[in-house]
Scaffold this motif. Sequence first.
Motif, PDB file in Angstrom:
ATOM      1  N   HIS A 160       0.624   2.963 -11.727  1.00 18.75           N
ATOM      2  CA  HIS A 160      -0.580   2.510 -12.431  1.00 18.75           C
ATOM      3  C   HIS A 160      -1.703   2.203 -11.443  1.00 18.75           C
ATOM      4  CE1 HIS A 160       1.787   2.255 -16.090  1.00 18.75           C
ATOM      5  NE2 HIS A 160       2.690   1.584 -15.410  1.00 18.75           N
ATOM      6  N   ILE A 161      -1.942   3.156 -10.524  1.00 14.99           N
ATOM      7  CA  ILE A 161      -3.003   2.992  -9.535  1.00 14.99           C
ATOM      8  C   ILE A 161      -3.954   4.170  -9.617  1.00 14.99           C
ATOM      9  CG2 ILE A 161      -1.755   1.475  -7.945  1.00 14.99           C
ATOM     10  CD1 ILE A 161      -0.937   3.902  -6.308  1.00 14.99           C
ATOM     11  N   ASN A 162      -5.173   3.963  -9.128  1.00 16.99           N
ATOM     12  CA  ASN A 162      -6.228   4.963  -9.199  1.00 16.99           C
ATOM     13  C   ASN A 162      -6.194   5.945  -8.031  1.00 16.99           C
ATOM     14  OD1 ASN A 162      -8.791   6.139 -10.052  1.00 16.99           O
ATOM     15  ND2 ASN A 162      -9.641   5.077  -8.299  1.00 16.99           N
ATOM     16  N   GLY A 163      -5.755   5.497  -6.870  1.00 18.39           N
ATOM     17  CA  GLY A 163      -5.781   6.366  -5.707  1.00 18.39           C
ATOM     18  C   GLY A 163      -4.952   5.806  -4.582  1.00 18.39           C
ATOM     19  N   VAL A 164      -4.765   6.630  -3.547  1.00 18.42           N
ATOM     20  CA  VAL A 164      -3.977   6.225  -2.387  1.00 18.42           C
ATOM     21  C   VAL A 164      -4.615   6.747  -1.106  1.00 18.42           C
ATOM     22  CG1 VAL A 164      -1.769   6.101  -3.626  1.00 18.42           C
ATOM     23  CG2 VAL A 164      -2.462   8.247  -2.576  1.00 18.42           C
ATOM     24  N   PRO A 165      -4.411   6.014  -0.007  1.00 19.83           N
ATOM     25  CA  PRO A 165      -4.867   6.519   1.294  1.00 19.83           C
ATOM     26  C   PRO A 165      -4.024   7.706   1.738  1.00 19.83           C
ATOM     27  CG  PRO A 165      -4.510   4.132   1.366  1.00 19.83           C
ATOM     28  CD  PRO A 165      -3.921   4.641   0.082  1.00 19.83           C
ATOM     29  N   VAL A 166      -4.657   8.615   2.459  1.00 22.65           N
ATOM     30  CA  VAL A 166      -3.967   9.744   3.074  1.00 22.65           C
ATOM     31  C   VAL A 166      -3.858   9.409   4.558  1.00 22.65           C
ATOM     32  CG1 VAL A 166      -4.004  12.227   3.505  1.00 22.65           C
ATOM     33  CG2 VAL A 166      -5.010  11.318   1.390  1.00 22.65           C
ATOM     34  N   VAL A 167      -2.645   9.481   5.096  1.00 25.92           N
ATOM     35  CA  VAL A 167      -2.423   9.127   6.496  1.00 25.92           C
ATOM     36  C   VAL A 167      -1.807  10.302   7.250  1.00 25.92           C
ATOM     37  CG1 VAL A 167      -2.181   6.655   6.004  1.00 25.92           C
ATOM     38  CG2 VAL A 167      -0.148   8.112   6.010  1.00 25.92           C
ATOM     39  N   VAL A 177       0.837  -1.206   0.000  1.00 25.84           N
ATOM     40  CA  VAL A 177       0.000   0.000   0.000  1.00 25.84           C
ATOM     41  C   VAL A 177       0.870   1.254   0.000  1.00 25.84           C
ATOM     42  CG1 VAL A 177      -1.830   1.260   1.196  1.00 25.84           C
ATOM     43  CG2 VAL A 177      -1.784  -1.242   1.276  1.00 25.84           C
ATOM     44  N   VAL A 178       0.663   2.076  -0.997  1.00 22.56           N
ATOM     45  CA  VAL A 178       1.337   3.367  -1.084  1.00 22.56           C
ATOM     46  C   VAL A 178       0.437   4.379  -0.397  1.00 22.56           C
ATOM     47  CG1 VAL A 178       2.185   5.150  -2.637  1.00 22.56           C
ATOM     48  CG2 VAL A 178       2.365   2.746  -3.290  1.00 22.56           C
ATOM     49  N   THR A 179       0.988   5.177   0.499  1.00 24.18           N
ATOM     50  CA  THR A 179       0.220   6.211   1.178  1.00 24.18           C
ATOM     51  C   THR A 179       0.884   7.570   0.955  1.00 24.18           C
ATOM     52  OG1 THR A 179       1.431   5.962   3.260  1.00 24.18           O
ATOM     53  CG2 THR A 179      -0.558   4.614   2.984  1.00 24.18           C
ATOM     54  N   VAL A 180       0.114   8.616   1.184  1.00 27.44           N
ATOM     55  CA  VAL A 180       0.654   9.979   1.131  1.00 27.44           C
ATOM     56  C   VAL A 180       0.180  10.721   2.376  1.00 27.44           C
ATOM     57  CG1 VAL A 180       0.776  10.112  -1.389  1.00 27.44           C
ATOM     58  CG2 VAL A 180      -1.307  10.862  -0.218  1.00 27.44           C
ATOM     59  N   ALA A 224       0.510  12.947  -8.464  1.00 28.91           N
ATOM     60  CA  ALA A 224       0.243  12.564  -9.859  1.00 28.91           C
ATOM     61  C   ALA A 224       1.317  11.605 -10.368  1.00 28.91           C
ATOM     62  CB  ALA A 224       0.169  13.803 -10.744  1.00 28.91           C
ATOM     63  N   ALA A 225       2.563  11.864 -10.026  1.00 32.14           N
ATOM     64  CA  ALA A 225       3.658  10.981 -10.445  1.00 32.14           C
ATOM     65  C   ALA A 225       3.508   9.593  -9.830  1.00 32.14           C
ATOM     66  CB  ALA A 225       5.003  11.592 -10.055  1.00 32.14           C
ATOM     67  N   ILE A 226       3.129   9.528  -8.559  1.00 34.98           N
ATOM     68  CA  ILE A 226       2.923   8.235  -7.891  1.00 34.98           C
ATOM     69  C   ILE A 226       1.817   7.442  -8.584  1.00 34.98           C
ATOM     70  CG2 ILE A 226       2.050   7.144  -5.765  1.00 34.98           C
ATOM     71  CD1 ILE A 226       3.478   9.480  -4.235  1.00 34.98           C
ATOM     72  N   LEU A 227       0.688   8.093  -8.823  1.00 34.73           N
ATOM     73  CA  LEU A 227      -0.442   7.409  -9.457  1.00 34.73           C
ATOM     74  C   LEU A 227      -0.069   6.918 -10.859  1.00 34.73           C
ATOM     75  CD1 LEU A 227      -3.408   9.735  -8.418  1.00 34.73           C
ATOM     76  CD2 LEU A 227      -2.668   7.606  -7.330  1.00 34.73           C
ATOM     77  N   TYR A 228       0.620   7.759 -11.604  1.00 39.29           N
ATOM     78  CA  TYR A 228       1.011   7.409 -12.973  1.00 39.29           C
ATOM     79  C   TYR A 228       2.044   6.284 -13.003  1.00 39.29           C
ATOM     80  CZ  TYR A 228       2.849   7.862 -17.684  1.00 39.29           C
ATOM     81  OH  TYR A 228       3.279   7.595 -18.957  1.00 39.29           O
ATOM     82  N   GLN A 229       3.086   6.434 -12.225  1.00 42.10           N
ATOM     83  CA  GLN A 229       4.174   5.446 -12.247  1.00 42.10           C
ATOM     84  C   GLN A 229       3.749   4.093 -11.694  1.00 42.10           C
ATOM     85  OE1 GLN A 229       7.142   7.606 -10.063  1.00 42.10           O
ATOM     86  NE2 GLN A 229       7.668   8.901 -11.818  1.00 42.10           N
ATOM     87  N   ALA A 235      -8.843  -2.658 -10.573  1.00 40.44           N
ATOM     88  CA  ALA A 235      -8.012  -3.655 -11.238  1.00 40.44           C
ATOM     89  C   ALA A 235      -7.956  -4.972 -10.453  1.00 40.44           C
ATOM     90  CB  ALA A 235      -6.603  -3.122 -11.459  1.00 40.44           C
ATOM     91  N   ASP A 236      -7.998  -4.874  -9.123  1.00 41.73           N
ATOM     92  CA  ASP A 236      -7.973  -6.096  -8.299  1.00 41.73           C
ATOM     93  C   ASP A 236      -9.232  -6.924  -8.522  1.00 41.73           C
ATOM     94  OD1 ASP A 236      -5.466  -5.543  -6.940  1.00 41.73           O
ATOM     95  OD2 ASP A 236      -6.557  -3.969  -5.890  1.00 41.73           O
ATOM     96  N   LEU A 237     -10.365  -6.266  -8.658  1.00 40.47           N
ATOM     97  CA  LEU A 237     -11.622  -6.983  -8.926  1.00 40.47           C
ATOM     98  C   LEU A 237     -11.609  -7.574 -10.322  1.00 40.47           C
ATOM     99  CD1 LEU A 237     -14.536  -4.888  -7.392  1.00 40.47           C
ATOM    100  CD2 LEU A 237     -13.717  -7.127  -6.692  1.00 40.47           C
ATOM    101  N   ILE A 238     -11.140  -6.816 -11.289  1.00 40.63           N
ATOM    102  CA  ILE A 238     -11.103  -7.300 -12.664  1.00 40.63           C
ATOM    103  C   ILE A 238     -10.154  -8.492 -12.791  1.00 40.63           C
ATOM    104  CG2 ILE A 238     -10.410  -6.688 -15.027  1.00 40.63           C
ATOM    105  CD1 ILE A 238     -11.546  -3.861 -14.361  1.00 40.63           C
ATOM    106  N   ARG A 239      -9.056  -8.459 -12.046  1.00 45.82           N
ATOM    107  CA  ARG A 239      -8.111  -9.566 -12.073  1.00 45.82           C
ATOM    108  C   ARG A 239      -8.767 -10.876 -11.636  1.00 45.82           C
ATOM    109  NH1 ARG A 239      -4.032  -6.999  -9.955  1.00 45.82           N
ATOM    110  NH2 ARG A 239      -4.661  -7.336  -7.815  1.00 45.82           N
TER     111      ARG A 239
END
Length: 149
Positions: free
Chosen positions: A32-39, A12-15, A25-30, A141-145
């Motif tokens: 290939h994820i839609n979103g991240v938790p904010v902690v 899990v990538v967090t910000v 934006a760079a994290i999401l792009y690199q 993507a996890d559901l589609i997989r």
Amino acid sequence: MLIASDIMSTDVVTVKKDTPLKDLAAILYQRHINGVPVVDDDGKLIGIICESDLIRKDRKLHIPTVFTLLDGLIFLERPKKMEEEIRRLGASVVEDLYSRDVITVDERTPIEEIATIMSEKKAYTIPVMDGDRIMGIIGKADLIRTLVA
């Protein structure tokens, strides 16, 4: 029956709130994820931020409808909405855009329930929690997989 722990990503990538939107934006792009938790500084979940939040930042400013009556302006929409629109336009860090209302599931949640949440609530990045601890994350993507497997 598959459950959340069967399909979740555990890397899990967090910000944090002070993460610049350009870095997000760079994290999401690199990744290939839609979103991240904010902690917060203790790693506690306080929100979520997704690609759609970044896209919404750059949409046109909606000017509220008003009419005049006896030399006064009457707004037909809540003034708070205009404040939110202006704040969105000037956003530069995650804190300016992230959603504080986070939909979460636990490790035993069936994937049918997760799919229902995603389609009905339009929540496409869902943290998997064990109490206050983030155990994993589930995206579209996890559901589609699971359909391909």
